[in-house]
Design a protein around this motif. Structure first.
Motif, short mmCIF file in Angstrom:
data_model
loop_
_atom_site.label_atom_id
_atom_site.label_comp_id
_atom_site.label_asym_id
_atom_site.label_seq_id
_atom_site.Cartn_x
_atom_site.Cartn_y
_atom_site.Cartn_z
N TRP A 20 0.73 -1.23 -0.24
CA TRP A 20 -0.06 0.13 0.21
C TRP A 20 0.53 1.48 -0.23
N ILE A 21 1.68 1.39 0.68
CA ILE A 21 3.03 2.39 0.78
C ILE A 21 3.24 2.41 -0.23
N ILE A 44 1.75 9.21 -6.00
CA ILE A 44 1.96 11.16 -6.17
C ILE A 44 3.30 10.93 -6.89
N LEU A 45 4.05 10.54 -7.02
CA LEU A 45 5.57 10.51 -7.65
C LEU A 45 5.82 10.56 -9.14
N VAL A 46 5.59 9.53 -9.07
CA VAL A 46 5.52 8.98 -11.04
C VAL A 46 4.52 8.86 -11.78
N GLU A 96 2.98 13.70 -17.66
CA GLU A 96 3.73 15.04 -18.00
C GLU A 96 4.35 14.78 -19.44
N THR A 104 0.84 3.78 -3.14
CA THR A 104 0.26 5.41 -2.85
C THR A 104 2.02 6.33 -3.45
N THR A 105 3.03 5.78 -3.15
CA THR A 105 3.53 6.65 -3.26
C THR A 105 4.31 6.72 -4.85
N PRO A 140 2.14 10.87 -12.44
CA PRO A 140 1.57 12.66 -12.83
C PRO A 140 3.47 12.94 -14.29
N LEU A 141 4.39 12.69 -13.55
CA LEU A 141 5.61 12.59 -13.53
C LEU A 141 5.84 12.29 -15.32
#
Lengths: 303, 175
Positions: B129-130, B137-139, B145, B133-134, B141-142
């Protein structure tokens, strides 16, 4: 004979000209690149900013914010209170010489900033924040001197705050600085030293303060679009250690910054240009240790 | 002493005869005397409670359980069995096997393994889970884009190509 003198001249040109060093970055901006990459202004809730230019020097700004704000609490629980406010601001910018900016919020806070160039080398800055609550308003006045390869600044603020800092370029890439301050109201004084080394591709800075804080950071520009940053903060009084790593990607239509922390906290901030003058902002922060999740979105209209 | 008594009762008999019932009752009374010096208070309570009961059937089974409990550690006692499905009675082969040491160890090991497996599954779930979710969030959207940037450059390159070819194509006929 002529060949020998020409090689000697080229050697002299390659040697550092210690009388012609570049002007260093001001002391309070010593961590500028790392702060820009690793500490975007994350928020929770909705944010809307509208900037309208009346003149090429004068513009107004309207800003709405609605969302929960965390209030500091003694228990490990996070307490959030929903707030909503509107902020009106007026800015006058006469680029080289003068900058005036004022903002007022619906919860009664007023902030004002003045920056005025007295001459080529002297700059006067003033900053004030007034609130409804008693004893929470403060103001500070700075006088900056910019020399050829050094800078000096003297600060005076309310509550008998006196500070001075000085930074000097030692080589074209390396500069050292120091700061002293005395806060009369809390009877505290402090001294701190900072060093900054930068090349075209990287910036490394370090700062040690007598309040117990040691901060080191390093930013590497991997390409013209990408830079990676890392930050290490250690408080030798309270034995608090935090390291964080982040990236900063600058594309043509967007800018995305992400970071991960040793406190189990990851954050990301995206600014995207939808059309000319319209920016869309997304902010996310997840704290796995405290199980605190913050997500925000916003829009910025205006140049 | 109880085991000796077990061996004394043979597995040959299928049903309890009256004589055997009497023997067990006698043993039961004998056991009551033993209980006065017994170590666990719980057995004493159970003995006193069952002493008030008058059903011989229940007394018989209680005696069996009481006999069996010293063989098991920790004072764990079986619930009273009302209807034994086995024909060979309480102390036949099956009962001996089910009360043996090896089976008890086996059960302990399986329960330990189950416990460890459950803990491992839970911690793997938490880690997944950790990580998930990380990553989100981090990868994600990158990647989105970067894909958009790539599409934009492709489009511009295409446009440049078209403009280039149209300019080149239109120039010679004009000449």
């Amino acid at each position: 004979m002529a060949g020998v003198t020409s090689t000697k001249q080229s050697e002299a040109a390659e040697k550092v000209d210690y009388r012609n060093l570049p002007c260093p970055i001001p002391y309070e901006e010593i961590h500028r690149e790392a702060m820009m990459s690793l500490k975007p202004d994350l928020f929770e809730g909705m944010r809307f900013d509208f900037t309208k230019g009346l003149n090429h020097k004068f513009f107004l700004s309207h800003s709405v914010f609605m969302g929960p704000t965390t209030i500091p609490s003694q228990t490990p629980e996070t307490i959030k209170i929903p707030t909503a406010n509107y902020e009106f601001g007026a800015n006058f910018i006469d680029h080289p010489k003068c900058l005036l900016s004022g903002r007022v919020m619906t919860d009664g806070r007023l902030s004002a900033r003045v920056k005025y160039d007295l001459s080529d080398n002297f700059t006067l800055k003033a900053n004030a924040q007034l609130t409804n609550e008693p004893h929470m308003s403060h103001g500070i006045v700075n006088v900056d001197y910019k020399g050829s390869d050094h800078r000096a600044q003297v600060q005076m603020g309310n509550g008998t705050l006196i500070g001075a800092n000085y930074v000097q370029s030692v080589t074209p890439h390396f500069s050292l600085g120091g700061e002293l301050f005395w806060a009369g109201q809390h009877r505290k004084s402090g001294i701190s030293y900072g060093a900054r080394f930068n090349t075209d591709k990287m910036v490394a800075t370090g700062q040690v303060a007598s309040t117990g804080m040691v901060a080191l950071n390093y930013v590497q520009r991997v390409s013209e679009k990408v830079s990676l940053a890392s930050d290490f903060m250690y408080n030798y009084m309270s034995s608090d250690v935090t390291a964080s790593f982040g990236y900063d990607y600058i594309f043509r239509q967007s800018r995305i910054r992400g970071k991960i922390d040793t406190n189990g906290c990851t954050a990301a901030f995206l600014e995207e240009r939808l059309t000319m003058g319209l920016n869309f902002i997304l902010s996310a922060e997840i704290d796995h240790m405290k199980k605190d999740y913050k997500f925000g979105f916003g829009m910025t209209v205006g140049e | 002493m109880s085991l000796h008594f077990q061996n004394h009762k043979d597995s040959k008999r299928k049903t309890l005869t009256l004589q055997q019932r009497v023997t067990t009752c006698r043993f039961h009374s004998h056991l009551h005397k033993q209980k006065a010096k017994a170590k666990s208070r719980r057995e004493r309570e159970r003995a006193t409670t069952t002493h008030t009961e008058t059903h011989t059937h229940e007394e018989l089974f209680f005696s069996l359980s009481v006999m069996a409990s010293p063989a098991r550690k920790g004072g764990v006692s079986l619930p009273e069995r009302r209807n034994p499905k086995k024909d060979d009675g309480g102390d036949g082969v099956i009962a001996r096997i089910s009360q043996s040491q090896i089976l008890a160890r086996g059960k302990q090991v399986t329960s330990d393994a189950g416990y460890v497996a459950k803990k491992l599954l839970k911690s793997t779930g938490k880690a997944a889970w950790i990580f998930g979710t990380t990553f989100l969030i981090l990868v994600v959207p990158l990647i989105i884009e970067m894909d958009r940037e790539q599409q934009l450059t492709e489009l511009e390159l295409q446009q440049a190509n078209i403009l280039g070819t149209s300019a080149g194509g239109s120039a010679p006929p004009a000449k």
